[in-house]
Design a protein around this motif. Structure first.
Motif, PDB file in Angstrom:
ATOM      1  N   ALA A 131       1.882  -9.115  -4.484  1.00  0.00           N
ATOM      2  CA  ALA A 131       2.878 -10.032  -5.330  1.00  0.00           C
ATOM      3  C   ALA A 131       3.612  -9.426  -6.176  1.00  0.00           C
ATOM      4  CB  ALA A 131       1.932 -11.110  -6.057  1.00  0.00           C
ATOM      5  N   ALA A 132       2.974  -8.327  -6.827  1.00  0.00           N
ATOM      6  CA  ALA A 132       3.830  -7.398  -7.678  1.00  0.00           C
ATOM      7  C   ALA A 132       5.046  -6.846  -7.094  1.00  0.00           C
ATOM      8  CB  ALA A 132       2.976  -6.250  -8.372  1.00  0.00           C
ATOM      9  N   LEU A 133       4.605  -6.143  -5.829  1.00  0.00           N
ATOM     10  CA  LEU A 133       5.941  -5.521  -4.865  1.00  0.00           C
ATOM     11  C   LEU A 133       6.967  -6.577  -4.609  1.00  0.00           C
ATOM     12  CD1 LEU A 133       3.615  -3.146  -3.037  1.00  0.00           C
ATOM     13  CD2 LEU A 133       5.282  -2.486  -4.744  1.00  0.00           C
ATOM     14  N   LEU A 134       6.438  -7.750  -4.110  1.00  0.00           N
ATOM     15  CA  LEU A 134       7.224  -8.851  -3.571  1.00  0.00           C
ATOM     16  C   LEU A 134       8.326  -9.241  -4.905  1.00  0.00           C
ATOM     17  CD1 LEU A 134       5.076 -10.942  -1.230  1.00  0.00           C
ATOM     18  CD2 LEU A 134       7.009  -9.357  -0.827  1.00  0.00           C
ATOM     19  N   LYS A 135       7.541  -9.610  -6.008  1.00  0.00           N
ATOM     20  CA  LYS A 135       8.392  -9.937  -6.990  1.00  0.00           C
ATOM     21  C   LYS A 135       9.598  -8.957  -7.403  1.00  0.00           C
ATOM     22  CE  LYS A 135       7.871 -11.748 -11.631  1.00  0.00           C
ATOM     23  NZ  LYS A 135       8.388 -13.180 -11.339  1.00  0.00           N
ATOM     24  N   GLN A 136       9.087  -7.749  -7.291  1.00  0.00           N
ATOM     25  CA  GLN A 136      10.210  -6.592  -7.689  1.00  0.00           C
ATOM     26  C   GLN A 136      11.024  -6.522  -6.730  1.00  0.00           C
ATOM     27  OE1 GLN A 136       9.769  -5.306 -10.683  1.00  0.00           O
ATOM     28  NE2 GLN A 136      11.165  -3.626 -10.603  1.00  0.00           N
ATOM     29  N   GLN A 137      10.836  -7.100  -5.360  1.00  0.00           N
ATOM     30  CA  GLN A 137      11.642  -7.027  -4.158  1.00  0.00           C
ATOM     31  C   GLN A 137      11.608  -5.714  -3.797  1.00  0.00           C
ATOM     32  OE1 GLN A 137      15.512  -8.661  -4.318  1.00  0.00           O
ATOM     33  NE2 GLN A 137      14.902 -10.142  -6.060  1.00  0.00           N
ATOM     34  N   SER A 138      10.464  -4.989  -3.777  1.00  0.00           N
ATOM     35  CA  SER A 138      10.105  -3.646  -3.412  1.00  0.00           C
ATOM     36  C   SER A 138       9.667  -3.602  -1.947  1.00  0.00           C
ATOM     37  CB  SER A 138       9.144  -2.845  -4.458  1.00  0.00           C
ATOM     38  OG  SER A 138       9.324  -2.769  -5.575  1.00  0.00           O
ATOM     39  N   PHE A 139      10.630  -4.092  -1.014  1.00  0.00           N
ATOM     40  CA  PHE A 139      10.262  -4.333   0.487  1.00  0.00           C
ATOM     41  C   PHE A 139      10.011  -3.080   1.017  1.00  0.00           C
ATOM     42  CE2 PHE A 139      13.036  -7.951  -0.836  1.00  0.00           C
ATOM     43  CZ  PHE A 139      12.328  -8.804  -0.831  1.00  0.00           C
ATOM     44  N   TYR A 140      10.666  -1.798   0.668  1.00  0.00           N
ATOM     45  CA  TYR A 140      10.634  -0.591   1.511  1.00  0.00           C
ATOM     46  C   TYR A 140       9.043  -0.061   1.185  1.00  0.00           C
ATOM     47  CZ  TYR A 140      15.534  -0.554   2.160  1.00  0.00           C
ATOM     48  OH  TYR A 140      16.852  -0.925   2.767  1.00  0.00           O
ATOM     49  N   ASN A 141       8.714  -0.278  -0.118  1.00  0.00           N
ATOM     50  CA  ASN A 141       7.280   0.184  -0.356  1.00  0.00           C
ATOM     51  C   ASN A 141       6.323  -0.536   0.240  1.00  0.00           C
ATOM     52  OD1 ASN A 141       8.075   2.223  -2.272  1.00  0.00           O
ATOM     53  ND2 ASN A 141       7.879   1.118  -3.932  1.00  0.00           N
ATOM     54  N   LEU A 142       6.397  -1.735   0.388  1.00  0.00           N
ATOM     55  CA  LEU A 142       5.440  -2.645   0.976  1.00  0.00           C
ATOM     56  C   LEU A 142       5.395  -2.279   2.666  1.00  0.00           C
ATOM     57  CD1 LEU A 142       3.431  -4.953   0.602  1.00  0.00           C
ATOM     58  CD2 LEU A 142       5.258  -6.602   1.049  1.00  0.00           C
ATOM     59  N   ALA A 143       6.691  -2.087   3.202  1.00  0.00           N
ATOM     60  CA  ALA A 143       6.789  -1.882   4.586  1.00  0.00           C
ATOM     61  C   ALA A 143       6.214  -0.476   4.975  1.00  0.00           C
ATOM     62  CB  ALA A 143       8.296  -1.548   5.083  1.00  0.00           C
ATOM     63  N   PHE A 144       6.191   0.737   3.920  1.00  0.00           N
ATOM     64  CA  PHE A 144       5.548   1.869   4.056  1.00  0.00           C
ATOM     65  C   PHE A 144       4.117   1.520   4.193  1.00  0.00           C
ATOM     66  CE2 PHE A 144       3.952   5.714   1.974  1.00  0.00           C
ATOM     67  CZ  PHE A 144       4.126   6.509   2.947  1.00  0.00           C
ATOM     68  N   ALA A 145       3.594   0.977   3.333  1.00  0.00           N
ATOM     69  CA  ALA A 145       1.936   0.668   3.176  1.00  0.00           C
ATOM     70  C   ALA A 145       1.750  -0.054   4.561  1.00  0.00           C
ATOM     71  CB  ALA A 145       1.733  -0.296   1.995  1.00  0.00           C
ATOM     72  N   ASN A 146       2.361  -0.955   5.048  1.00  0.00           N
ATOM     73  CA  ASN A 146       1.847  -1.842   6.482  1.00  0.00           C
ATOM     74  C   ASN A 146       2.157  -0.791   7.626  1.00  0.00           C
ATOM     75  OD1 ASN A 146       1.277  -4.115   5.276  1.00  0.00           O
ATOM     76  ND2 ASN A 146       3.275  -4.671   4.975  1.00  0.00           N
ATOM     77  N   LEU A 147       3.255   0.037   7.465  1.00  0.00           N
ATOM     78  CA  LEU A 147       3.401   1.091   8.545  1.00  0.00           C
ATOM     79  C   LEU A 147       2.347   2.057   8.509  1.00  0.00           C
ATOM     80  CD1 LEU A 147       5.753   1.756  10.567  1.00  0.00           C
ATOM     81  CD2 LEU A 147       6.563   3.551   8.702  1.00  0.00           C
ATOM     82  N   LEU A 148       1.956   2.545   7.460  1.00  0.00           N
ATOM     83  CA  LEU A 148       0.759   3.672   7.466  1.00  0.00           C
ATOM     84  C   LEU A 148      -0.310   2.998   7.657  1.00  0.00           C
ATOM     85  CD1 LEU A 148       0.473   6.527   6.681  1.00  0.00           C
ATOM     86  CD2 LEU A 148      -0.355   5.905   4.225  1.00  0.00           C
ATOM     87  N   SER A 149      -0.761   1.764   7.534  1.00  0.00           N
ATOM     88  CA  SER A 149      -1.895   1.138   7.864  1.00  0.00           C
ATOM     89  C   SER A 149      -1.826   0.773   9.340  1.00  0.00           C
ATOM     90  CB  SER A 149      -1.945  -0.349   7.306  1.00  0.00           C
ATOM     91  OG  SER A 149      -3.015  -1.161   7.781  1.00  0.00           O
ATOM     92  N   GLU A 150      -0.815   0.606  10.019  1.00  0.00           N
ATOM     93  CA  GLU A 150      -0.746   0.587  11.551  1.00  0.00           C
ATOM     94  C   GLU A 150      -0.984   1.617  12.331  1.00  0.00           C
ATOM     95  OE1 GLU A 150      -0.409  -2.291  14.685  1.00  0.00           O
ATOM     96  OE2 GLU A 150      -0.225  -2.996  12.463  1.00  0.00           O
ATOM     97  N   ILE A 151      -0.313   2.672  11.798  1.00  0.00           N
ATOM     98  CA  ILE A 151      -0.623   3.914  12.459  1.00  0.00           C
ATOM     99  C   ILE A 151      -1.818   4.467  12.428  1.00  0.00           C
ATOM    100  CG2 ILE A 151       0.212   6.385  12.372  1.00  0.00           C
ATOM    101  CD1 ILE A 151       2.822   5.287  11.317  1.00  0.00           C
ATOM    102  N   ILE A 152      -2.426   4.615  11.133  1.00  0.00           N
ATOM    103  CA  ILE A 152      -3.741   4.886  10.909  1.00  0.00           C
ATOM    104  C   ILE A 152      -4.833   4.176  11.825  1.00  0.00           C
ATOM    105  CG2 ILE A 152      -5.661   5.254   9.134  1.00  0.00           C
ATOM    106  CD1 ILE A 152      -3.579   6.100   6.971  1.00  0.00           C
TER     107      ILE A 152
END
Length: 439
Positions: A131-152
């Motif tokens: 929620a903190a990342l979304l409120k900040q509109q830090s979409f790239y950071n959130l995408a990076f987290a999900n991307l790394l999660s998917e790969i690992i």
């Protein structure tokens, strides 16, 4: 406002698209390594996993985004509460494993439950940082987290497949993904306005959020049953193999929605929220925004309808060809779903989660009715046709509430602009019926 919305949407989409590409590659790999039955077993448990996720999130994320100010003490109190709730729900899910085994009448369910229970805790612990990342509109950071999660998680599944049972390896993806996502979003939330959450004592900080999150949770609750009852009943009455084919059909159909709207919706609420007092401007933006989406949705639906066999062969492989007739029908729902999927963000941004709940309740009635009738006739294809009808009915009632109750204007202008959407729907159905007659 339109320029800011499109800029925010573009950031969200670029980040999400990277995740979706990796997710699609992962699906292409894993669908060739594991059987439809394995995926059906995972899907049968995932239905309940989604329900526990709903209970854990409880509308807190959107409520935090809607808060103008959140102190460190309040943030930490809310975070501690989510940790406690996650622990309780994880234990509860683990304890019901015998009931799940009895419901689906398969012992392999037991292998999946511990991974899901473990994942529930870390999913809940991620609610505040996300929620903190979304409120900040830090979409790239959130995408990076999900991307790394998917790969690992995908790499780990492929490695574990050589040492443990296939269903255990595939189930491990759930827990590995949730842990990786939590670690990343917790670290990345440090540079947001809300900040990185830690444990705190002020559990009562949740009270100011309840008026918004209560309706949001209620909407998510009824929406869960309308969107997941089909998986639950198909798995129970048609078997996990049938569920495997149906679930993968729905997943393929959802990719365009993920690309077109799911990637956009996180950006809509934070931007529109800033201008919620200017209802006329918001309505104008909504109308232009959804019209463009509808045109794209029609184009995608036509591609899915005409290229269904090729799509299934490329993405899933030859063992999944039973998916083709199902996805051809589900493709017809894409245009209306593309537009409808954005409506919730406008309800939220305008602070009318209560109307979102009422609309969701009506939607659930039509969706559940369609699912039950399809199951009673023991036909997945009939179920898909009925879902198509239900989506169109829900489109009408949802935009009645949005226009007459939120924008406080007639929906005539919006409906007129959506005429190409309705006409294309009739054409697509005619094309599908022609395919059926030729076959």
């Amino acid at each position: 406002m339109l320029k800011e919305l499109y800029h925010s949407v573009m950031q969200s989409m670029l980040g999400k698209y990277a995740v979706y590409v990796v997710n699609l590659i992962s699906l292409m790999i894993l669908s060739r390594q594991f059987s439809p039955t394995d995926f059906g077993i995972i899907a049968s448990v995932t239905v309940f996993y989604l329900f526990f996720q709903l209970m854990a999130e409880a509308g807190i994320g959107p409520a935090i985004i809607n808060q103008d100010k959140l102190t460190v003490d309040e943030r930490n109190g809310i975070y501690s509460l989510t940790i406690l709730v996650g622990l309780i729900l994880g234990i509860l899910f683990f304890s019901i494993s015998p009931l799940l085994e009895q419901f689906y009448q398969t012992q392999n369910i037991i292998s999946v439950v511990p991974h899901v229970a473990f994942s529930i805790f870390f999913f809940t612990a991620s609610v505040v940082p996300i929620a903190a990342l979304l409120k900040q509109q830090s979409f790239y950071n959130l995408a990076f987290a999900n991307l790394l999660s998917e790969i690992i998680s995908t790499i780990c599944v492929l490695a574990l497949k050589h040492y443990i049972e296939s269903i255990d390896a595939l189930a491990s993806r759930i827990s590995i993904s949730s842990v990786t996502t939590f670690i990343m979003v917790w670290i990345l939330s440090k540079n947001t306005d809300i900040g990185r959450p830690t444990l705190g004592k002020n559990l009562s900080a949740i009270y100011p959020l309840l008026s918004f999150s209560g309706y949001q949770f209620a909407f998510n609750f009824v929406n869960y049953f309308s969107r997941n009852l089909d998986n639950l009943l198909v798995g129970r009455y048609m078997g996990v193999s049938a569920l495997g084919f149906y679930e993968k059909s729905y997943q393929l159909m959802r990719y365009p929605l993920m690309l077109l709207t799911f990637a956009m919706t996180p950006a809509i609420q934070p931007v529109i929220r800033k201008y919620a007092s200017d209802v006329i401007a918001v309505e104008r933006i909504h109308q232009e925004f959804t019209f463009k989406l509808s045109i794209i949705g029609v184009i995608v639906a036509v591609c899915f309808l005409l290229l269904s066999e090729t799509i299934v062969l490329v993405v899933l492989g030859p063992q999944w060809m039973q998916v083709v007739p199902i996805i051809e029908i589900l493709a017809l729902t894409i245009p209306v779903q593309v537009v409808l999927s954005t409506s919730g963000s406008f309800f939220q941004a305008m602070g009318r989660a209560d109307l979102l709940f009422k609309s969701g309740l009506i939607s659930a009635v039509f969706m559940i009715s369609a699912i039950v009738v399809g199951i009673l006739f023991n036909s997945i294809e009939l179920l898909c046709w009925l879902l198509l009808i239900a989506f169109h009915i829900n489109f009408i009632q949802a935009y009645y509430y949005l226009y007459f109750k939120v924008f406080l204007v007639s929906s005539l202008g919006f409906i007129t602009k959506m005429i190409p959407l309705w006409l294309s729907g009739f054409v697509l159905v005619a094309i599908k019926i022609q395919f059926l007659n030729e076959s």
